[in-house]
Write a protein that holds these residues in place. Structure first.
Motif, PDB file in Angstrom:
ATOM      1  N   PRO A  38      -0.656   7.075   8.843  1.00  0.00           N
ATOM      2  CA  PRO A  38      -0.078   8.346   9.306  1.00  0.00           C
ATOM      3  C   PRO A  38       1.254   8.632   8.610  1.00  0.00           C
ATOM      4  CG  PRO A  38      -0.600   6.889  11.157  1.00  0.00           C
ATOM      5  CD  PRO A  38      -0.795   6.105   9.912  1.00  0.00           C
ATOM      6  N   ALA A  39       1.419   9.875   8.202  1.00  0.00           N
ATOM      7  CA  ALA A  39       2.654  10.259   7.521  1.00  0.00           C
ATOM      8  C   ALA A  39       3.445  11.296   8.320  1.00  0.00           C
ATOM      9  CB  ALA A  39       2.331  10.804   6.135  1.00  0.00           C
ATOM     10  N   SER A  40       2.793  11.962   9.231  1.00  0.00           N
ATOM     11  CA  SER A  40       3.448  13.020  10.000  1.00  0.00           C
ATOM     12  C   SER A  40       4.638  12.466  10.786  1.00  0.00           C
ATOM     13  CB  SER A  40       2.441  13.651  10.970  1.00  0.00           C
ATOM     14  OG  SER A  40       3.050  14.693  11.685  1.00  0.00           O
ATOM     15  N   GLY A  41       5.802  13.009  10.505  1.00  0.00           N
ATOM     16  CA  GLY A  41       7.015  12.567  11.180  1.00  0.00           C
ATOM     17  C   GLY A  41       7.578  11.262  10.643  1.00  0.00           C
ATOM     18  N   ARG A  42       6.940  10.705   9.635  1.00  0.00           N
ATOM     19  CA  ARG A  42       7.420   9.437   9.060  1.00  0.00           C
ATOM     20  C   ARG A  42       7.192   9.398   7.565  1.00  0.00           C
ATOM     21  NH1 ARG A  42       3.215   5.766   8.700  1.00  0.00           N
ATOM     22  NH2 ARG A  42       4.536   3.956   8.972  1.00  0.00           N
ATOM     23  N   ALA A  43       7.460  10.526   6.925  1.00  0.00           N
ATOM     24  CA  ALA A  43       7.212  10.665   5.484  1.00  0.00           C
ATOM     25  C   ALA A  43       7.998   9.648   4.659  1.00  0.00           C
ATOM     26  CB  ALA A  43       7.539  12.086   5.030  1.00  0.00           C
ATOM     27  N   VAL A  44       9.215   9.368   5.056  1.00  0.00           N
ATOM     28  CA  VAL A  44      10.038   8.431   4.274  1.00  0.00           C
ATOM     29  C   VAL A  44       9.427   7.031   4.305  1.00  0.00           C
ATOM     30  CG1 VAL A  44      12.296   7.305   4.124  1.00  0.00           C
ATOM     31  CG2 VAL A  44      12.169   9.771   4.513  1.00  0.00           C
ATOM     32  N   VAL A  45       9.056   6.563   5.479  1.00  0.00           N
ATOM     33  CA  VAL A  45       8.457   5.231   5.619  1.00  0.00           C
ATOM     34  C   VAL A  45       7.105   5.196   4.897  1.00  0.00           C
ATOM     35  CG1 VAL A  45       7.507   3.580   7.285  1.00  0.00           C
ATOM     36  CG2 VAL A  45       9.657   4.746   7.776  1.00  0.00           C
ATOM     37  N   TRP A  46       6.298   6.241   5.106  1.00  0.00           N
ATOM     38  CA  TRP A  46       5.001   6.347   4.432  1.00  0.00           C
ATOM     39  C   TRP A  46       5.203   6.320   2.917  1.00  0.00           C
ATOM     40  CZ3 TRP A  46       2.970   9.909   1.026  1.00  0.00           C
ATOM     41  CH2 TRP A  46       1.586   9.864   0.813  1.00  0.00           C
ATOM     42  N   GLY A  47       6.144   7.110   2.433  1.00  0.00           N
ATOM     43  CA  GLY A  47       6.413   7.189   1.005  1.00  0.00           C
ATOM     44  C   GLY A  47       6.862   5.864   0.414  1.00  0.00           C
ATOM     45  N   GLU A  48       7.682   5.104   1.157  1.00  0.00           N
ATOM     46  CA  GLU A  48       8.129   3.798   0.673  1.00  0.00           C
ATOM     47  C   GLU A  48       6.939   2.851   0.504  1.00  0.00           C
ATOM     48  OE1 GLU A  48      11.046   2.743   3.600  1.00  0.00           O
ATOM     49  OE2 GLU A  48      12.635   3.897   2.607  1.00  0.00           O
ATOM     50  N   ALA A  49       6.023   2.872   1.468  1.00  0.00           N
ATOM     51  CA  ALA A  49       4.840   2.009   1.381  1.00  0.00           C
ATOM     52  C   ALA A  49       3.956   2.430   0.210  1.00  0.00           C
ATOM     53  CB  ALA A  49       4.056   2.063   2.696  1.00  0.00           C
ATOM     54  N   VAL A  50       3.747   3.725   0.043  1.00  0.00           N
ATOM     55  CA  VAL A  50       2.929   4.227  -1.063  1.00  0.00           C
ATOM     56  C   VAL A  50       3.579   3.877  -2.397  1.00  0.00           C
ATOM     57  CG1 VAL A  50       2.087   6.339  -2.193  1.00  0.00           C
ATOM     58  CG2 VAL A  50       1.773   6.017   0.280  1.00  0.00           C
ATOM     59  N   HIS A  51       4.878   4.049  -2.479  1.00  0.00           N
ATOM     60  CA  HIS A  51       5.601   3.718  -3.713  1.00  0.00           C
ATOM     61  C   HIS A  51       5.434   2.234  -4.054  1.00  0.00           C
ATOM     62  CE1 HIS A  51       8.623   4.173  -6.837  1.00  0.00           C
ATOM     63  NE2 HIS A  51       9.242   3.114  -6.352  1.00  0.00           N
ATOM     64  N   ASP A  52       5.579   1.382  -3.050  1.00  0.00           N
ATOM     65  CA  ASP A  52       5.405  -0.060  -3.267  1.00  0.00           C
ATOM     66  C   ASP A  52       3.985  -0.358  -3.744  1.00  0.00           C
ATOM     67  OD1 ASP A  52       6.129  -2.828  -3.184  1.00  0.00           O
ATOM     68  OD2 ASP A  52       5.162  -2.997  -1.227  1.00  0.00           O
ATOM     69  N   ALA A  53       2.993   0.273  -3.128  1.00  0.00           N
ATOM     70  CA  ALA A  53       1.593   0.055  -3.520  1.00  0.00           C
ATOM     71  C   ALA A  53       1.343   0.539  -4.946  1.00  0.00           C
ATOM     72  CB  ALA A  53       0.660   0.757  -2.542  1.00  0.00           C
ATOM     73  N   LEU A  54       1.923   1.660  -5.312  1.00  0.00           N
ATOM     74  CA  LEU A  54       1.753   2.193  -6.671  1.00  0.00           C
ATOM     75  C   LEU A  54       2.430   1.292  -7.711  1.00  0.00           C
ATOM     76  CD1 LEU A  54       2.215   5.970  -5.907  1.00  0.00           C
ATOM     77  CD2 LEU A  54       0.166   4.934  -6.941  1.00  0.00           C
ATOM     78  N   ARG A  55       3.582   0.736  -7.376  1.00  0.00           N
ATOM     79  CA  ARG A  55       4.243  -0.185  -8.304  1.00  0.00           C
ATOM     80  C   ARG A  55       3.410  -1.452  -8.499  1.00  0.00           C
ATOM     81  NH1 ARG A  55       9.741  -1.230  -5.989  1.00  0.00           N
ATOM     82  NH2 ARG A  55       9.662  -2.859  -7.540  1.00  0.00           N
TER      83      ARG A  55
END
Length: 156
Positions: A38-55
Motif C-alpha cells: 500500500p502506498a496511499s498515505g505512505r508514499a515516502v515509505v513506499w518509495g524508499e522500499a521501491v528505491h531499495d528494491a530497484l537498486r
C-alpha cells in the motif's frame, strides 16, 4: 567408478547462470512485493522500499550482464557450441542495454522522497519493467535449453 576430477567448462558456466538467475528472480520478487505494498498515505515509505528494491535489481541485472556477455560468459559458450544461435544471442544482448537504462531511470526517479502524486506512474513503469525482465528470462532459458539441452531453472 572413478570420481571426475575435471568438469566441462560449460557446466561451470551453467552453474554460474543458475546462481545469477536465482538472484535475479529474488530481486524481481522483492521489487514486486514493494510495488504491491500500500502506498496511499505512505508514499515516502513506499518509495524508499521501491528505491531499495530497484537498486538491488540494478546490481543483480549488472551481474547477469557480466555472466552472459563477458569474454568467458554464457553467450560465448553458446556461440562456441552452436553458431546458428547467433541471432538469438544478439537479440538477448541487445535487450540488455535497454533494460539496464530502464532500471537506471527508475532508480533515479524513485530517489527519496517519492511524492504521493508520483506513485501511480512509478508503479506502472516498474511493473512494465518486471514484464520485460520476465520475458527476457524466458527467452534466455529457451536459448540455454536449445544450446545445452538443459533447464537452467525456469521454475526458480
Amino acid at each position: 567408478m572413478e570420481p571426475r576430477t575435471e568438469m566441462p567448462a560449460e557446466i561451470d558456466e551453467l552453474d554460474a547462470v543458475r546462481v545469477r538467475r536465482a538472484e535475479l528472480r529474488e530481486s524481481l520478487n522483492f521489487l514486486e512485493r514493494c510495488l504491491a505494498a500500500p502506498a496511499s498515505g505512505r508514499a515516502v515509505v513506499w518509495g524508499e522500499a521501491v528505491h531499495d528494491a530497484l537498486r538491488t535489481l540494478a546490481t543483480d541485472f549488472g551481474a547477469h550482464i557480466e555472466v552472459t556477455e563477458g569474454p568467458d560468459g554464457l553467450h560465448q559458450a553458446i556461440l562456441t557450441r552452436d553458431l546458428r544461435l547467433a541471432n538469438a544471442v544478439t537479440g538477448l544482448t541487445n535487450e540488455h542495454a535497454g533494460m539496464a537504462a530502464e532500471i537506471d531511470t527508475l532508480v533515479a526517479d524513485s530517489e527519496p522522497p517519492v511524492a504521493e502524486q508520483d506513485v501511480d506512474e512509478l508503479r506502472e513503469r516498474a511493473t512494465r519493467l518486471l514484464g520485460h525482465l520476465v520475458r527476457h528470462r524466458q527467452t534466455g532459458a529457451d536459448l540455454v535449453y536449445e544450446a545445452f539441452h538443459t533447464d537452467v531453472g525456469g521454475v526458480d
